[in-house]
Design a protein around this motif. Structure first.
Motif, mmCIF file in Angstrom:
data_model
loop_
_atom_site.group_PDB
_atom_site.id
_atom_site.type_symbol
_atom_site.label_atom_id
_atom_site.label_comp_id
_atom_site.label_asym_id
_atom_site.label_seq_id
_atom_site.Cartn_x
_atom_site.Cartn_y
_atom_site.Cartn_z
ATOM 1 N N VAL A 132 0.845 -1.207 0.000
ATOM 2 C CA VAL A 132 0.000 0.000 0.000
ATOM 3 C C VAL A 132 0.878 1.254 0.000
ATOM 4 O O VAL A 132 0.512 2.272 -0.581
ATOM 5 C CB VAL A 132 -0.999 -0.034 1.189
ATOM 6 N N TYR A 133 2.064 1.156 0.621
ATOM 7 C CA TYR A 133 3.005 2.276 0.533
ATOM 8 C C TYR A 133 3.278 2.614 -0.942
ATOM 9 O O TYR A 133 3.193 3.766 -1.358
ATOM 10 C CB TYR A 133 4.317 1.962 1.263
ATOM 11 N N HIS A 134 3.621 1.590 -1.716
ATOM 12 C CA HIS A 134 3.921 1.821 -3.138
ATOM 13 C C HIS A 134 2.675 2.262 -3.917
ATOM 14 O O HIS A 134 2.758 3.093 -4.817
ATOM 15 C CB HIS A 134 4.511 0.549 -3.765
ATOM 16 N N LEU A 135 1.521 1.695 -3.555
ATOM 17 C CA LEU A 135 0.272 2.079 -4.220
ATOM 18 C C LEU A 135 0.012 3.580 -4.045
ATOM 19 O O LEU A 135 -0.270 4.300 -5.010
ATOM 20 C CB LEU A 135 -0.890 1.262 -3.623
ATOM 21 N N ARG A 174 13.937 -0.352 3.173
ATOM 22 C CA ARG A 174 13.926 0.934 2.455
ATOM 23 C C ARG A 174 12.601 1.655 2.665
ATOM 24 O O ARG A 174 12.561 2.876 2.881
ATOM 25 C CB ARG A 174 14.187 0.718 0.957
ATOM 26 N N VAL A 175 11.491 0.914 2.582
ATOM 27 C CA VAL A 175 10.174 1.525 2.789
ATOM 28 C C VAL A 175 10.072 2.058 4.218
ATOM 29 O O VAL A 175 9.605 3.178 4.449
ATOM 30 C CB VAL A 175 9.043 0.509 2.489
ATOM 31 N N VAL A 176 10.539 1.270 5.188
ATOM 32 C CA VAL A 176 10.459 1.703 6.587
ATOM 33 C C VAL A 176 11.308 2.956 6.813
ATOM 34 O O VAL A 176 10.901 3.865 7.541
ATOM 35 C CB VAL A 176 10.859 0.553 7.546
ATOM 36 N N LYS A 178 11.754 5.334 4.739
ATOM 37 C CA LYS A 178 10.939 6.465 4.248
ATOM 38 C C LYS A 178 9.796 6.776 5.215
ATOM 39 O O LYS A 178 9.493 7.937 5.471
ATOM 40 C CB LYS A 178 10.407 6.149 2.856
ATOM 41 N N LEU A 179 9.179 5.728 5.773
ATOM 42 C CA LEU A 179 8.079 5.953 6.724
ATOM 43 C C LEU A 179 8.581 6.695 7.965
ATOM 44 O O LEU A 179 7.927 7.617 8.452
ATOM 45 C CB LEU A 179 7.438 4.622 7.121
ATOM 46 N N LEU A 180 9.764 6.308 8.453
ATOM 47 C CA LEU A 180 10.308 6.989 9.648
ATOM 48 C C LEU A 180 10.585 8.451 9.332
ATOM 49 O O LEU A 180 10.367 9.335 10.169
ATOM 50 C CB LEU A 180 11.593 6.309 10.146
ATOM 51 N N GLU A 181 11.058 8.725 8.120
ATOM 52 C CA GLU A 181 11.306 10.114 7.729
ATOM 53 C C GLU A 181 10.017 10.937 7.690
ATOM 54 O O GLU A 181 10.039 12.147 7.893
ATOM 55 C CB GLU A 181 11.986 10.164 6.352
ATOM 56 N N LEU A 182 8.908 10.247 7.427
ATOM 57 C CA LEU A 182 7.624 10.953 7.358
ATOM 58 C C LEU A 182 7.052 11.242 8.746
ATOM 59 O O LEU A 182 6.048 11.935 8.876
ATOM 60 C CB LEU A 182 6.622 10.129 6.539
ATOM 61 N N GLY A 183 7.683 10.676 9.800
ATOM 62 C CA GLY A 183 7.243 11.055 11.144
ATOM 63 C C GLY A 183 6.555 9.959 11.939
ATOM 64 O O GLY A 183 5.470 10.168 12.495
ATOM 65 N N VAL A 184 7.157 8.779 12.015
ATOM 66 C CA VAL A 184 6.604 7.689 12.830
ATOM 67 C C VAL A 184 7.258 7.740 14.215
ATOM 68 O O VAL A 184 8.477 7.857 14.317
ATOM 69 C CB VAL A 184 6.894 6.328 12.144
ATOM 70 N N VAL B 176 20.714 -1.232 6.879
ATOM 71 C CA VAL B 176 20.307 -2.642 6.969
ATOM 72 C C VAL B 176 19.822 -3.147 5.608
ATOM 73 O O VAL B 176 20.116 -4.286 5.225
ATOM 74 C CB VAL B 176 19.236 -2.836 8.071
ATOM 75 N N ALA B 177 19.125 -2.309 4.853
ATOM 76 C CA ALA B 177 18.696 -2.714 3.503
ATOM 77 C C ALA B 177 19.917 -3.115 2.677
ATOM 78 O O ALA B 177 19.914 -4.149 1.991
ATOM 79 C CB ALA B 177 17.942 -1.564 2.830
ATOM 80 N N LYS B 178 20.980 -2.318 2.771
ATOM 81 C CA LYS B 178 22.197 -2.627 2.010
ATOM 82 C C LYS B 178 22.850 -3.909 2.526
ATOM 83 O O LYS B 178 23.333 -4.732 1.742
ATOM 84 C CB LYS B 178 23.178 -1.457 2.079
ATOM 85 N N LEU B 179 22.877 -4.093 3.839
ATOM 86 C CA LEU B 179 23.479 -5.305 4.415
ATOM 87 C C LEU B 179 22.719 -6.550 3.945
ATOM 88 O O LEU B 179 23.332 -7.568 3.582
ATOM 89 C CB LEU B 179 23.494 -5.233 5.943
#
Lengths: 334, 334
Positions: A132-135, A174-176, A178-184, B176-179
């Motif tokens: 759903v992130y990619h969607l 990688r998705v996580v 980006k999610l953390l950067e968005l404010g989790v 971690v994604a890279k690892l």
């Protein structure tokens, strides 16, 4: 996927549904999609078929979930079905699928039977929330708010066992990121998901561990839950579901079994495997089933009778697996 | 940092040291760096000061760790000290630092006191292993093998509590994604780190949970470990270290305390906080100390006497925190 974007942007009304016995991924992905779609369409309805598990009550905008009611059913332009391998897992809202113009099936389960008009199935995705992130980001090209990021993070962290299961991929991390950067707020989520156990559940665990024994040269961990224990603590079913892991997670243990006395002379068994022993085969011998690493069955008999039959069947499985030499050792109470 | 790269490539010999009581991050980062440096220099020595904890025996190339011996001490061109906030935490290999031309201090602890000739300190990094990833990849520009990636992953996953602690950042997940792309076997690591508990440790947990009680309106979880229990199970110290979390992780609990009878009339207390209660202040009242969320002290007296004093001090902390209204409720056995 441009079709899907056009379809979504021109839809009169949209429904999003989670499956029965909803877990973090089902709830997180459905909530994230519904909240995002609401920014472009004022007619988005988010359905739940079951009681919301208490541990997920902290999810942002969780009040948007409404119980499905057959008699109030509208006809929808699009219905998104999330994290649901088989349409029958929708429970009572199954009929919604029949009265929708475009059924969109988004899932990561290998068993998904492609029941939608549009099917987006990615068996390599850790979770439906990752999809759903990619969607939202790539197909719909809509912004992801901190609240939506929180829902998606909860879906991913619960479906990957905190990034420990082997469905976790570089893409998951990688998705996580980006999610953390968005404010989790990881700390807040950790408290709600993992530091919110019930006191009676912890006391129950203490009694459960007392009954735990290791057999067959330390390769089988076995524990029993009596009817008397279940009644004493009156736990929610999801509070006993993962307790079997305490047996599995002991060094040298390959198979863990829990015998739960659900009624007089009726024993529900749960099996877990840490190695290449196929516990689905063991469960099948008792008319049950499941997966290679997690299975179950229900047997008639007393705890003692069922215990003896199960130990014997696990012993056979070790022998077939070429570990026969150790099997005579360590069987207690036989 | 070009200096460091030149220095490393022209060094005659290099030492890498882990700190006393080594944890996953200390061992993983030291091993990763030593293994990588060995590809460009045949004189790399990797020192350990303590017994290697059994759970880390699976680390790739772990045989490279050698016990430090004062009498065999060479003079090194470069000594890397990893994950070590204070040079006194090096234990016996402290003297190595005095006989090295360039001491390189790489750490993520906020308390680091910059004792090196070169200090690379990043308090925003989740772990020293995350920093060593960047050191190898960007500064030294050397390839990362699957074995080295495994060591770095172990360091990160243990220091972040499986990415649940708030030291986890977007950058942590990107690394971690890279690892994982370099070939880390998550399933194998999970079995070794998290599914390898001792049977006696699990039975001990059962007894510990039996003693667990909640007090002060459900906000304090308190459990006791008697000398008799300790002797009965003879556990390694690291097997009882995290047991206090079972109290902390109960819904509504703000402070968890464990009273451990280490000798007759000598009680070691451990404190954990889940909220804004500062358990360092509570420990200080008993002559101990630590951090806001984790602290400890040692008190003289019987379990029952110490228990009473600790409950009283925690009750005061709740009152100062503005929760006084609830404090009269739920105190048992007083």
């Amino acid at each position: 996927m441009n079709n899907l974007k056009d379809m979504v942007f021109s839809a009169k009304n949209i429904a999003v549904i989670s499956h029965i016995n909803p877990d973090g991924d089902s709830l997180g992905s459905a909530l994230a999609l519904a909240v995002t779609l609401s920014t472009i369409n004022s007619n988005v309805t988010l359905y739940i078929n079951d009681v919301l598990p208490a541990k997920y009550e902290f999810l942002p905008e969780v009040h948007r979930f409404i119980m499905f009611k057959e008699e109030e059913l509208e006809e929808f332009d699009i219905t998104f079905v999330l994290d649901c391998g088989d349409i029958d897992r929708l429970g009572s809202s199954r009929s919604l699928a029949d009265r929708t113009k475009n059924l969109v099936n988004i899932d990561h389960h290998v068993s998904n039977n492609h029941y939608g008009d549009i099917n987006i199935i990615d068996v390599k995705a850790s979770s439906t929330s990752q999809m759903v992130y990619h969607l939202i980001d790539e197909i719909l090209q809509l912004p992801i708010t901190p609240e939506v990021a929180t829902c998606l993070y909860v879906g991913i962290v619960t479906d990957t066992g905190s990034f420990k299961y082997d469905n976790t991929s570089p893409e998951t991390h990688r998705v996580v990121a980006k999610l953390l950067e968005l404010g989790v707020d990881i700390e807040d989520i950790t408290i709600h998901l993992f530091q919110n156990n019930s006191y009676k559940g912890v006391k129950f665990l203490g009694e459960f561990l007392k009954s735990l024994e290791i057999l067959i040269d330390g390769k089988l961990a076995l524990a029993t839950i009596s009817l008397q224990m279940l009644n004493k603590y009156s736990l929610d079913p999801d509070e006993t579901d993962s307790i079997i892991n305490y047996g599995r997670d002991i060094k040298g243990v390959e198979v863990a079994v829990t015998l739960k006395e659900v009624d007089k002379n009726l024993i529900k068994i749960s099996l877990r495997s840490k190695t290449n022993i196929d516990v689905n085969e063991i469960a099948k011998a008792f008319g049950g089933g499941g997966h290679k690493k997690a299975s179950g069955a229900t047997l008639k008999g007393t705890i003692e009778e069922v215990r003896e039959r199960v130990v014997e069947e696990v012993r056979k499985a070790f022998m077939h697996n070429g570990d026969g030499s150790h099997c005579a050792i360590g069987i207690r109470n036989r």
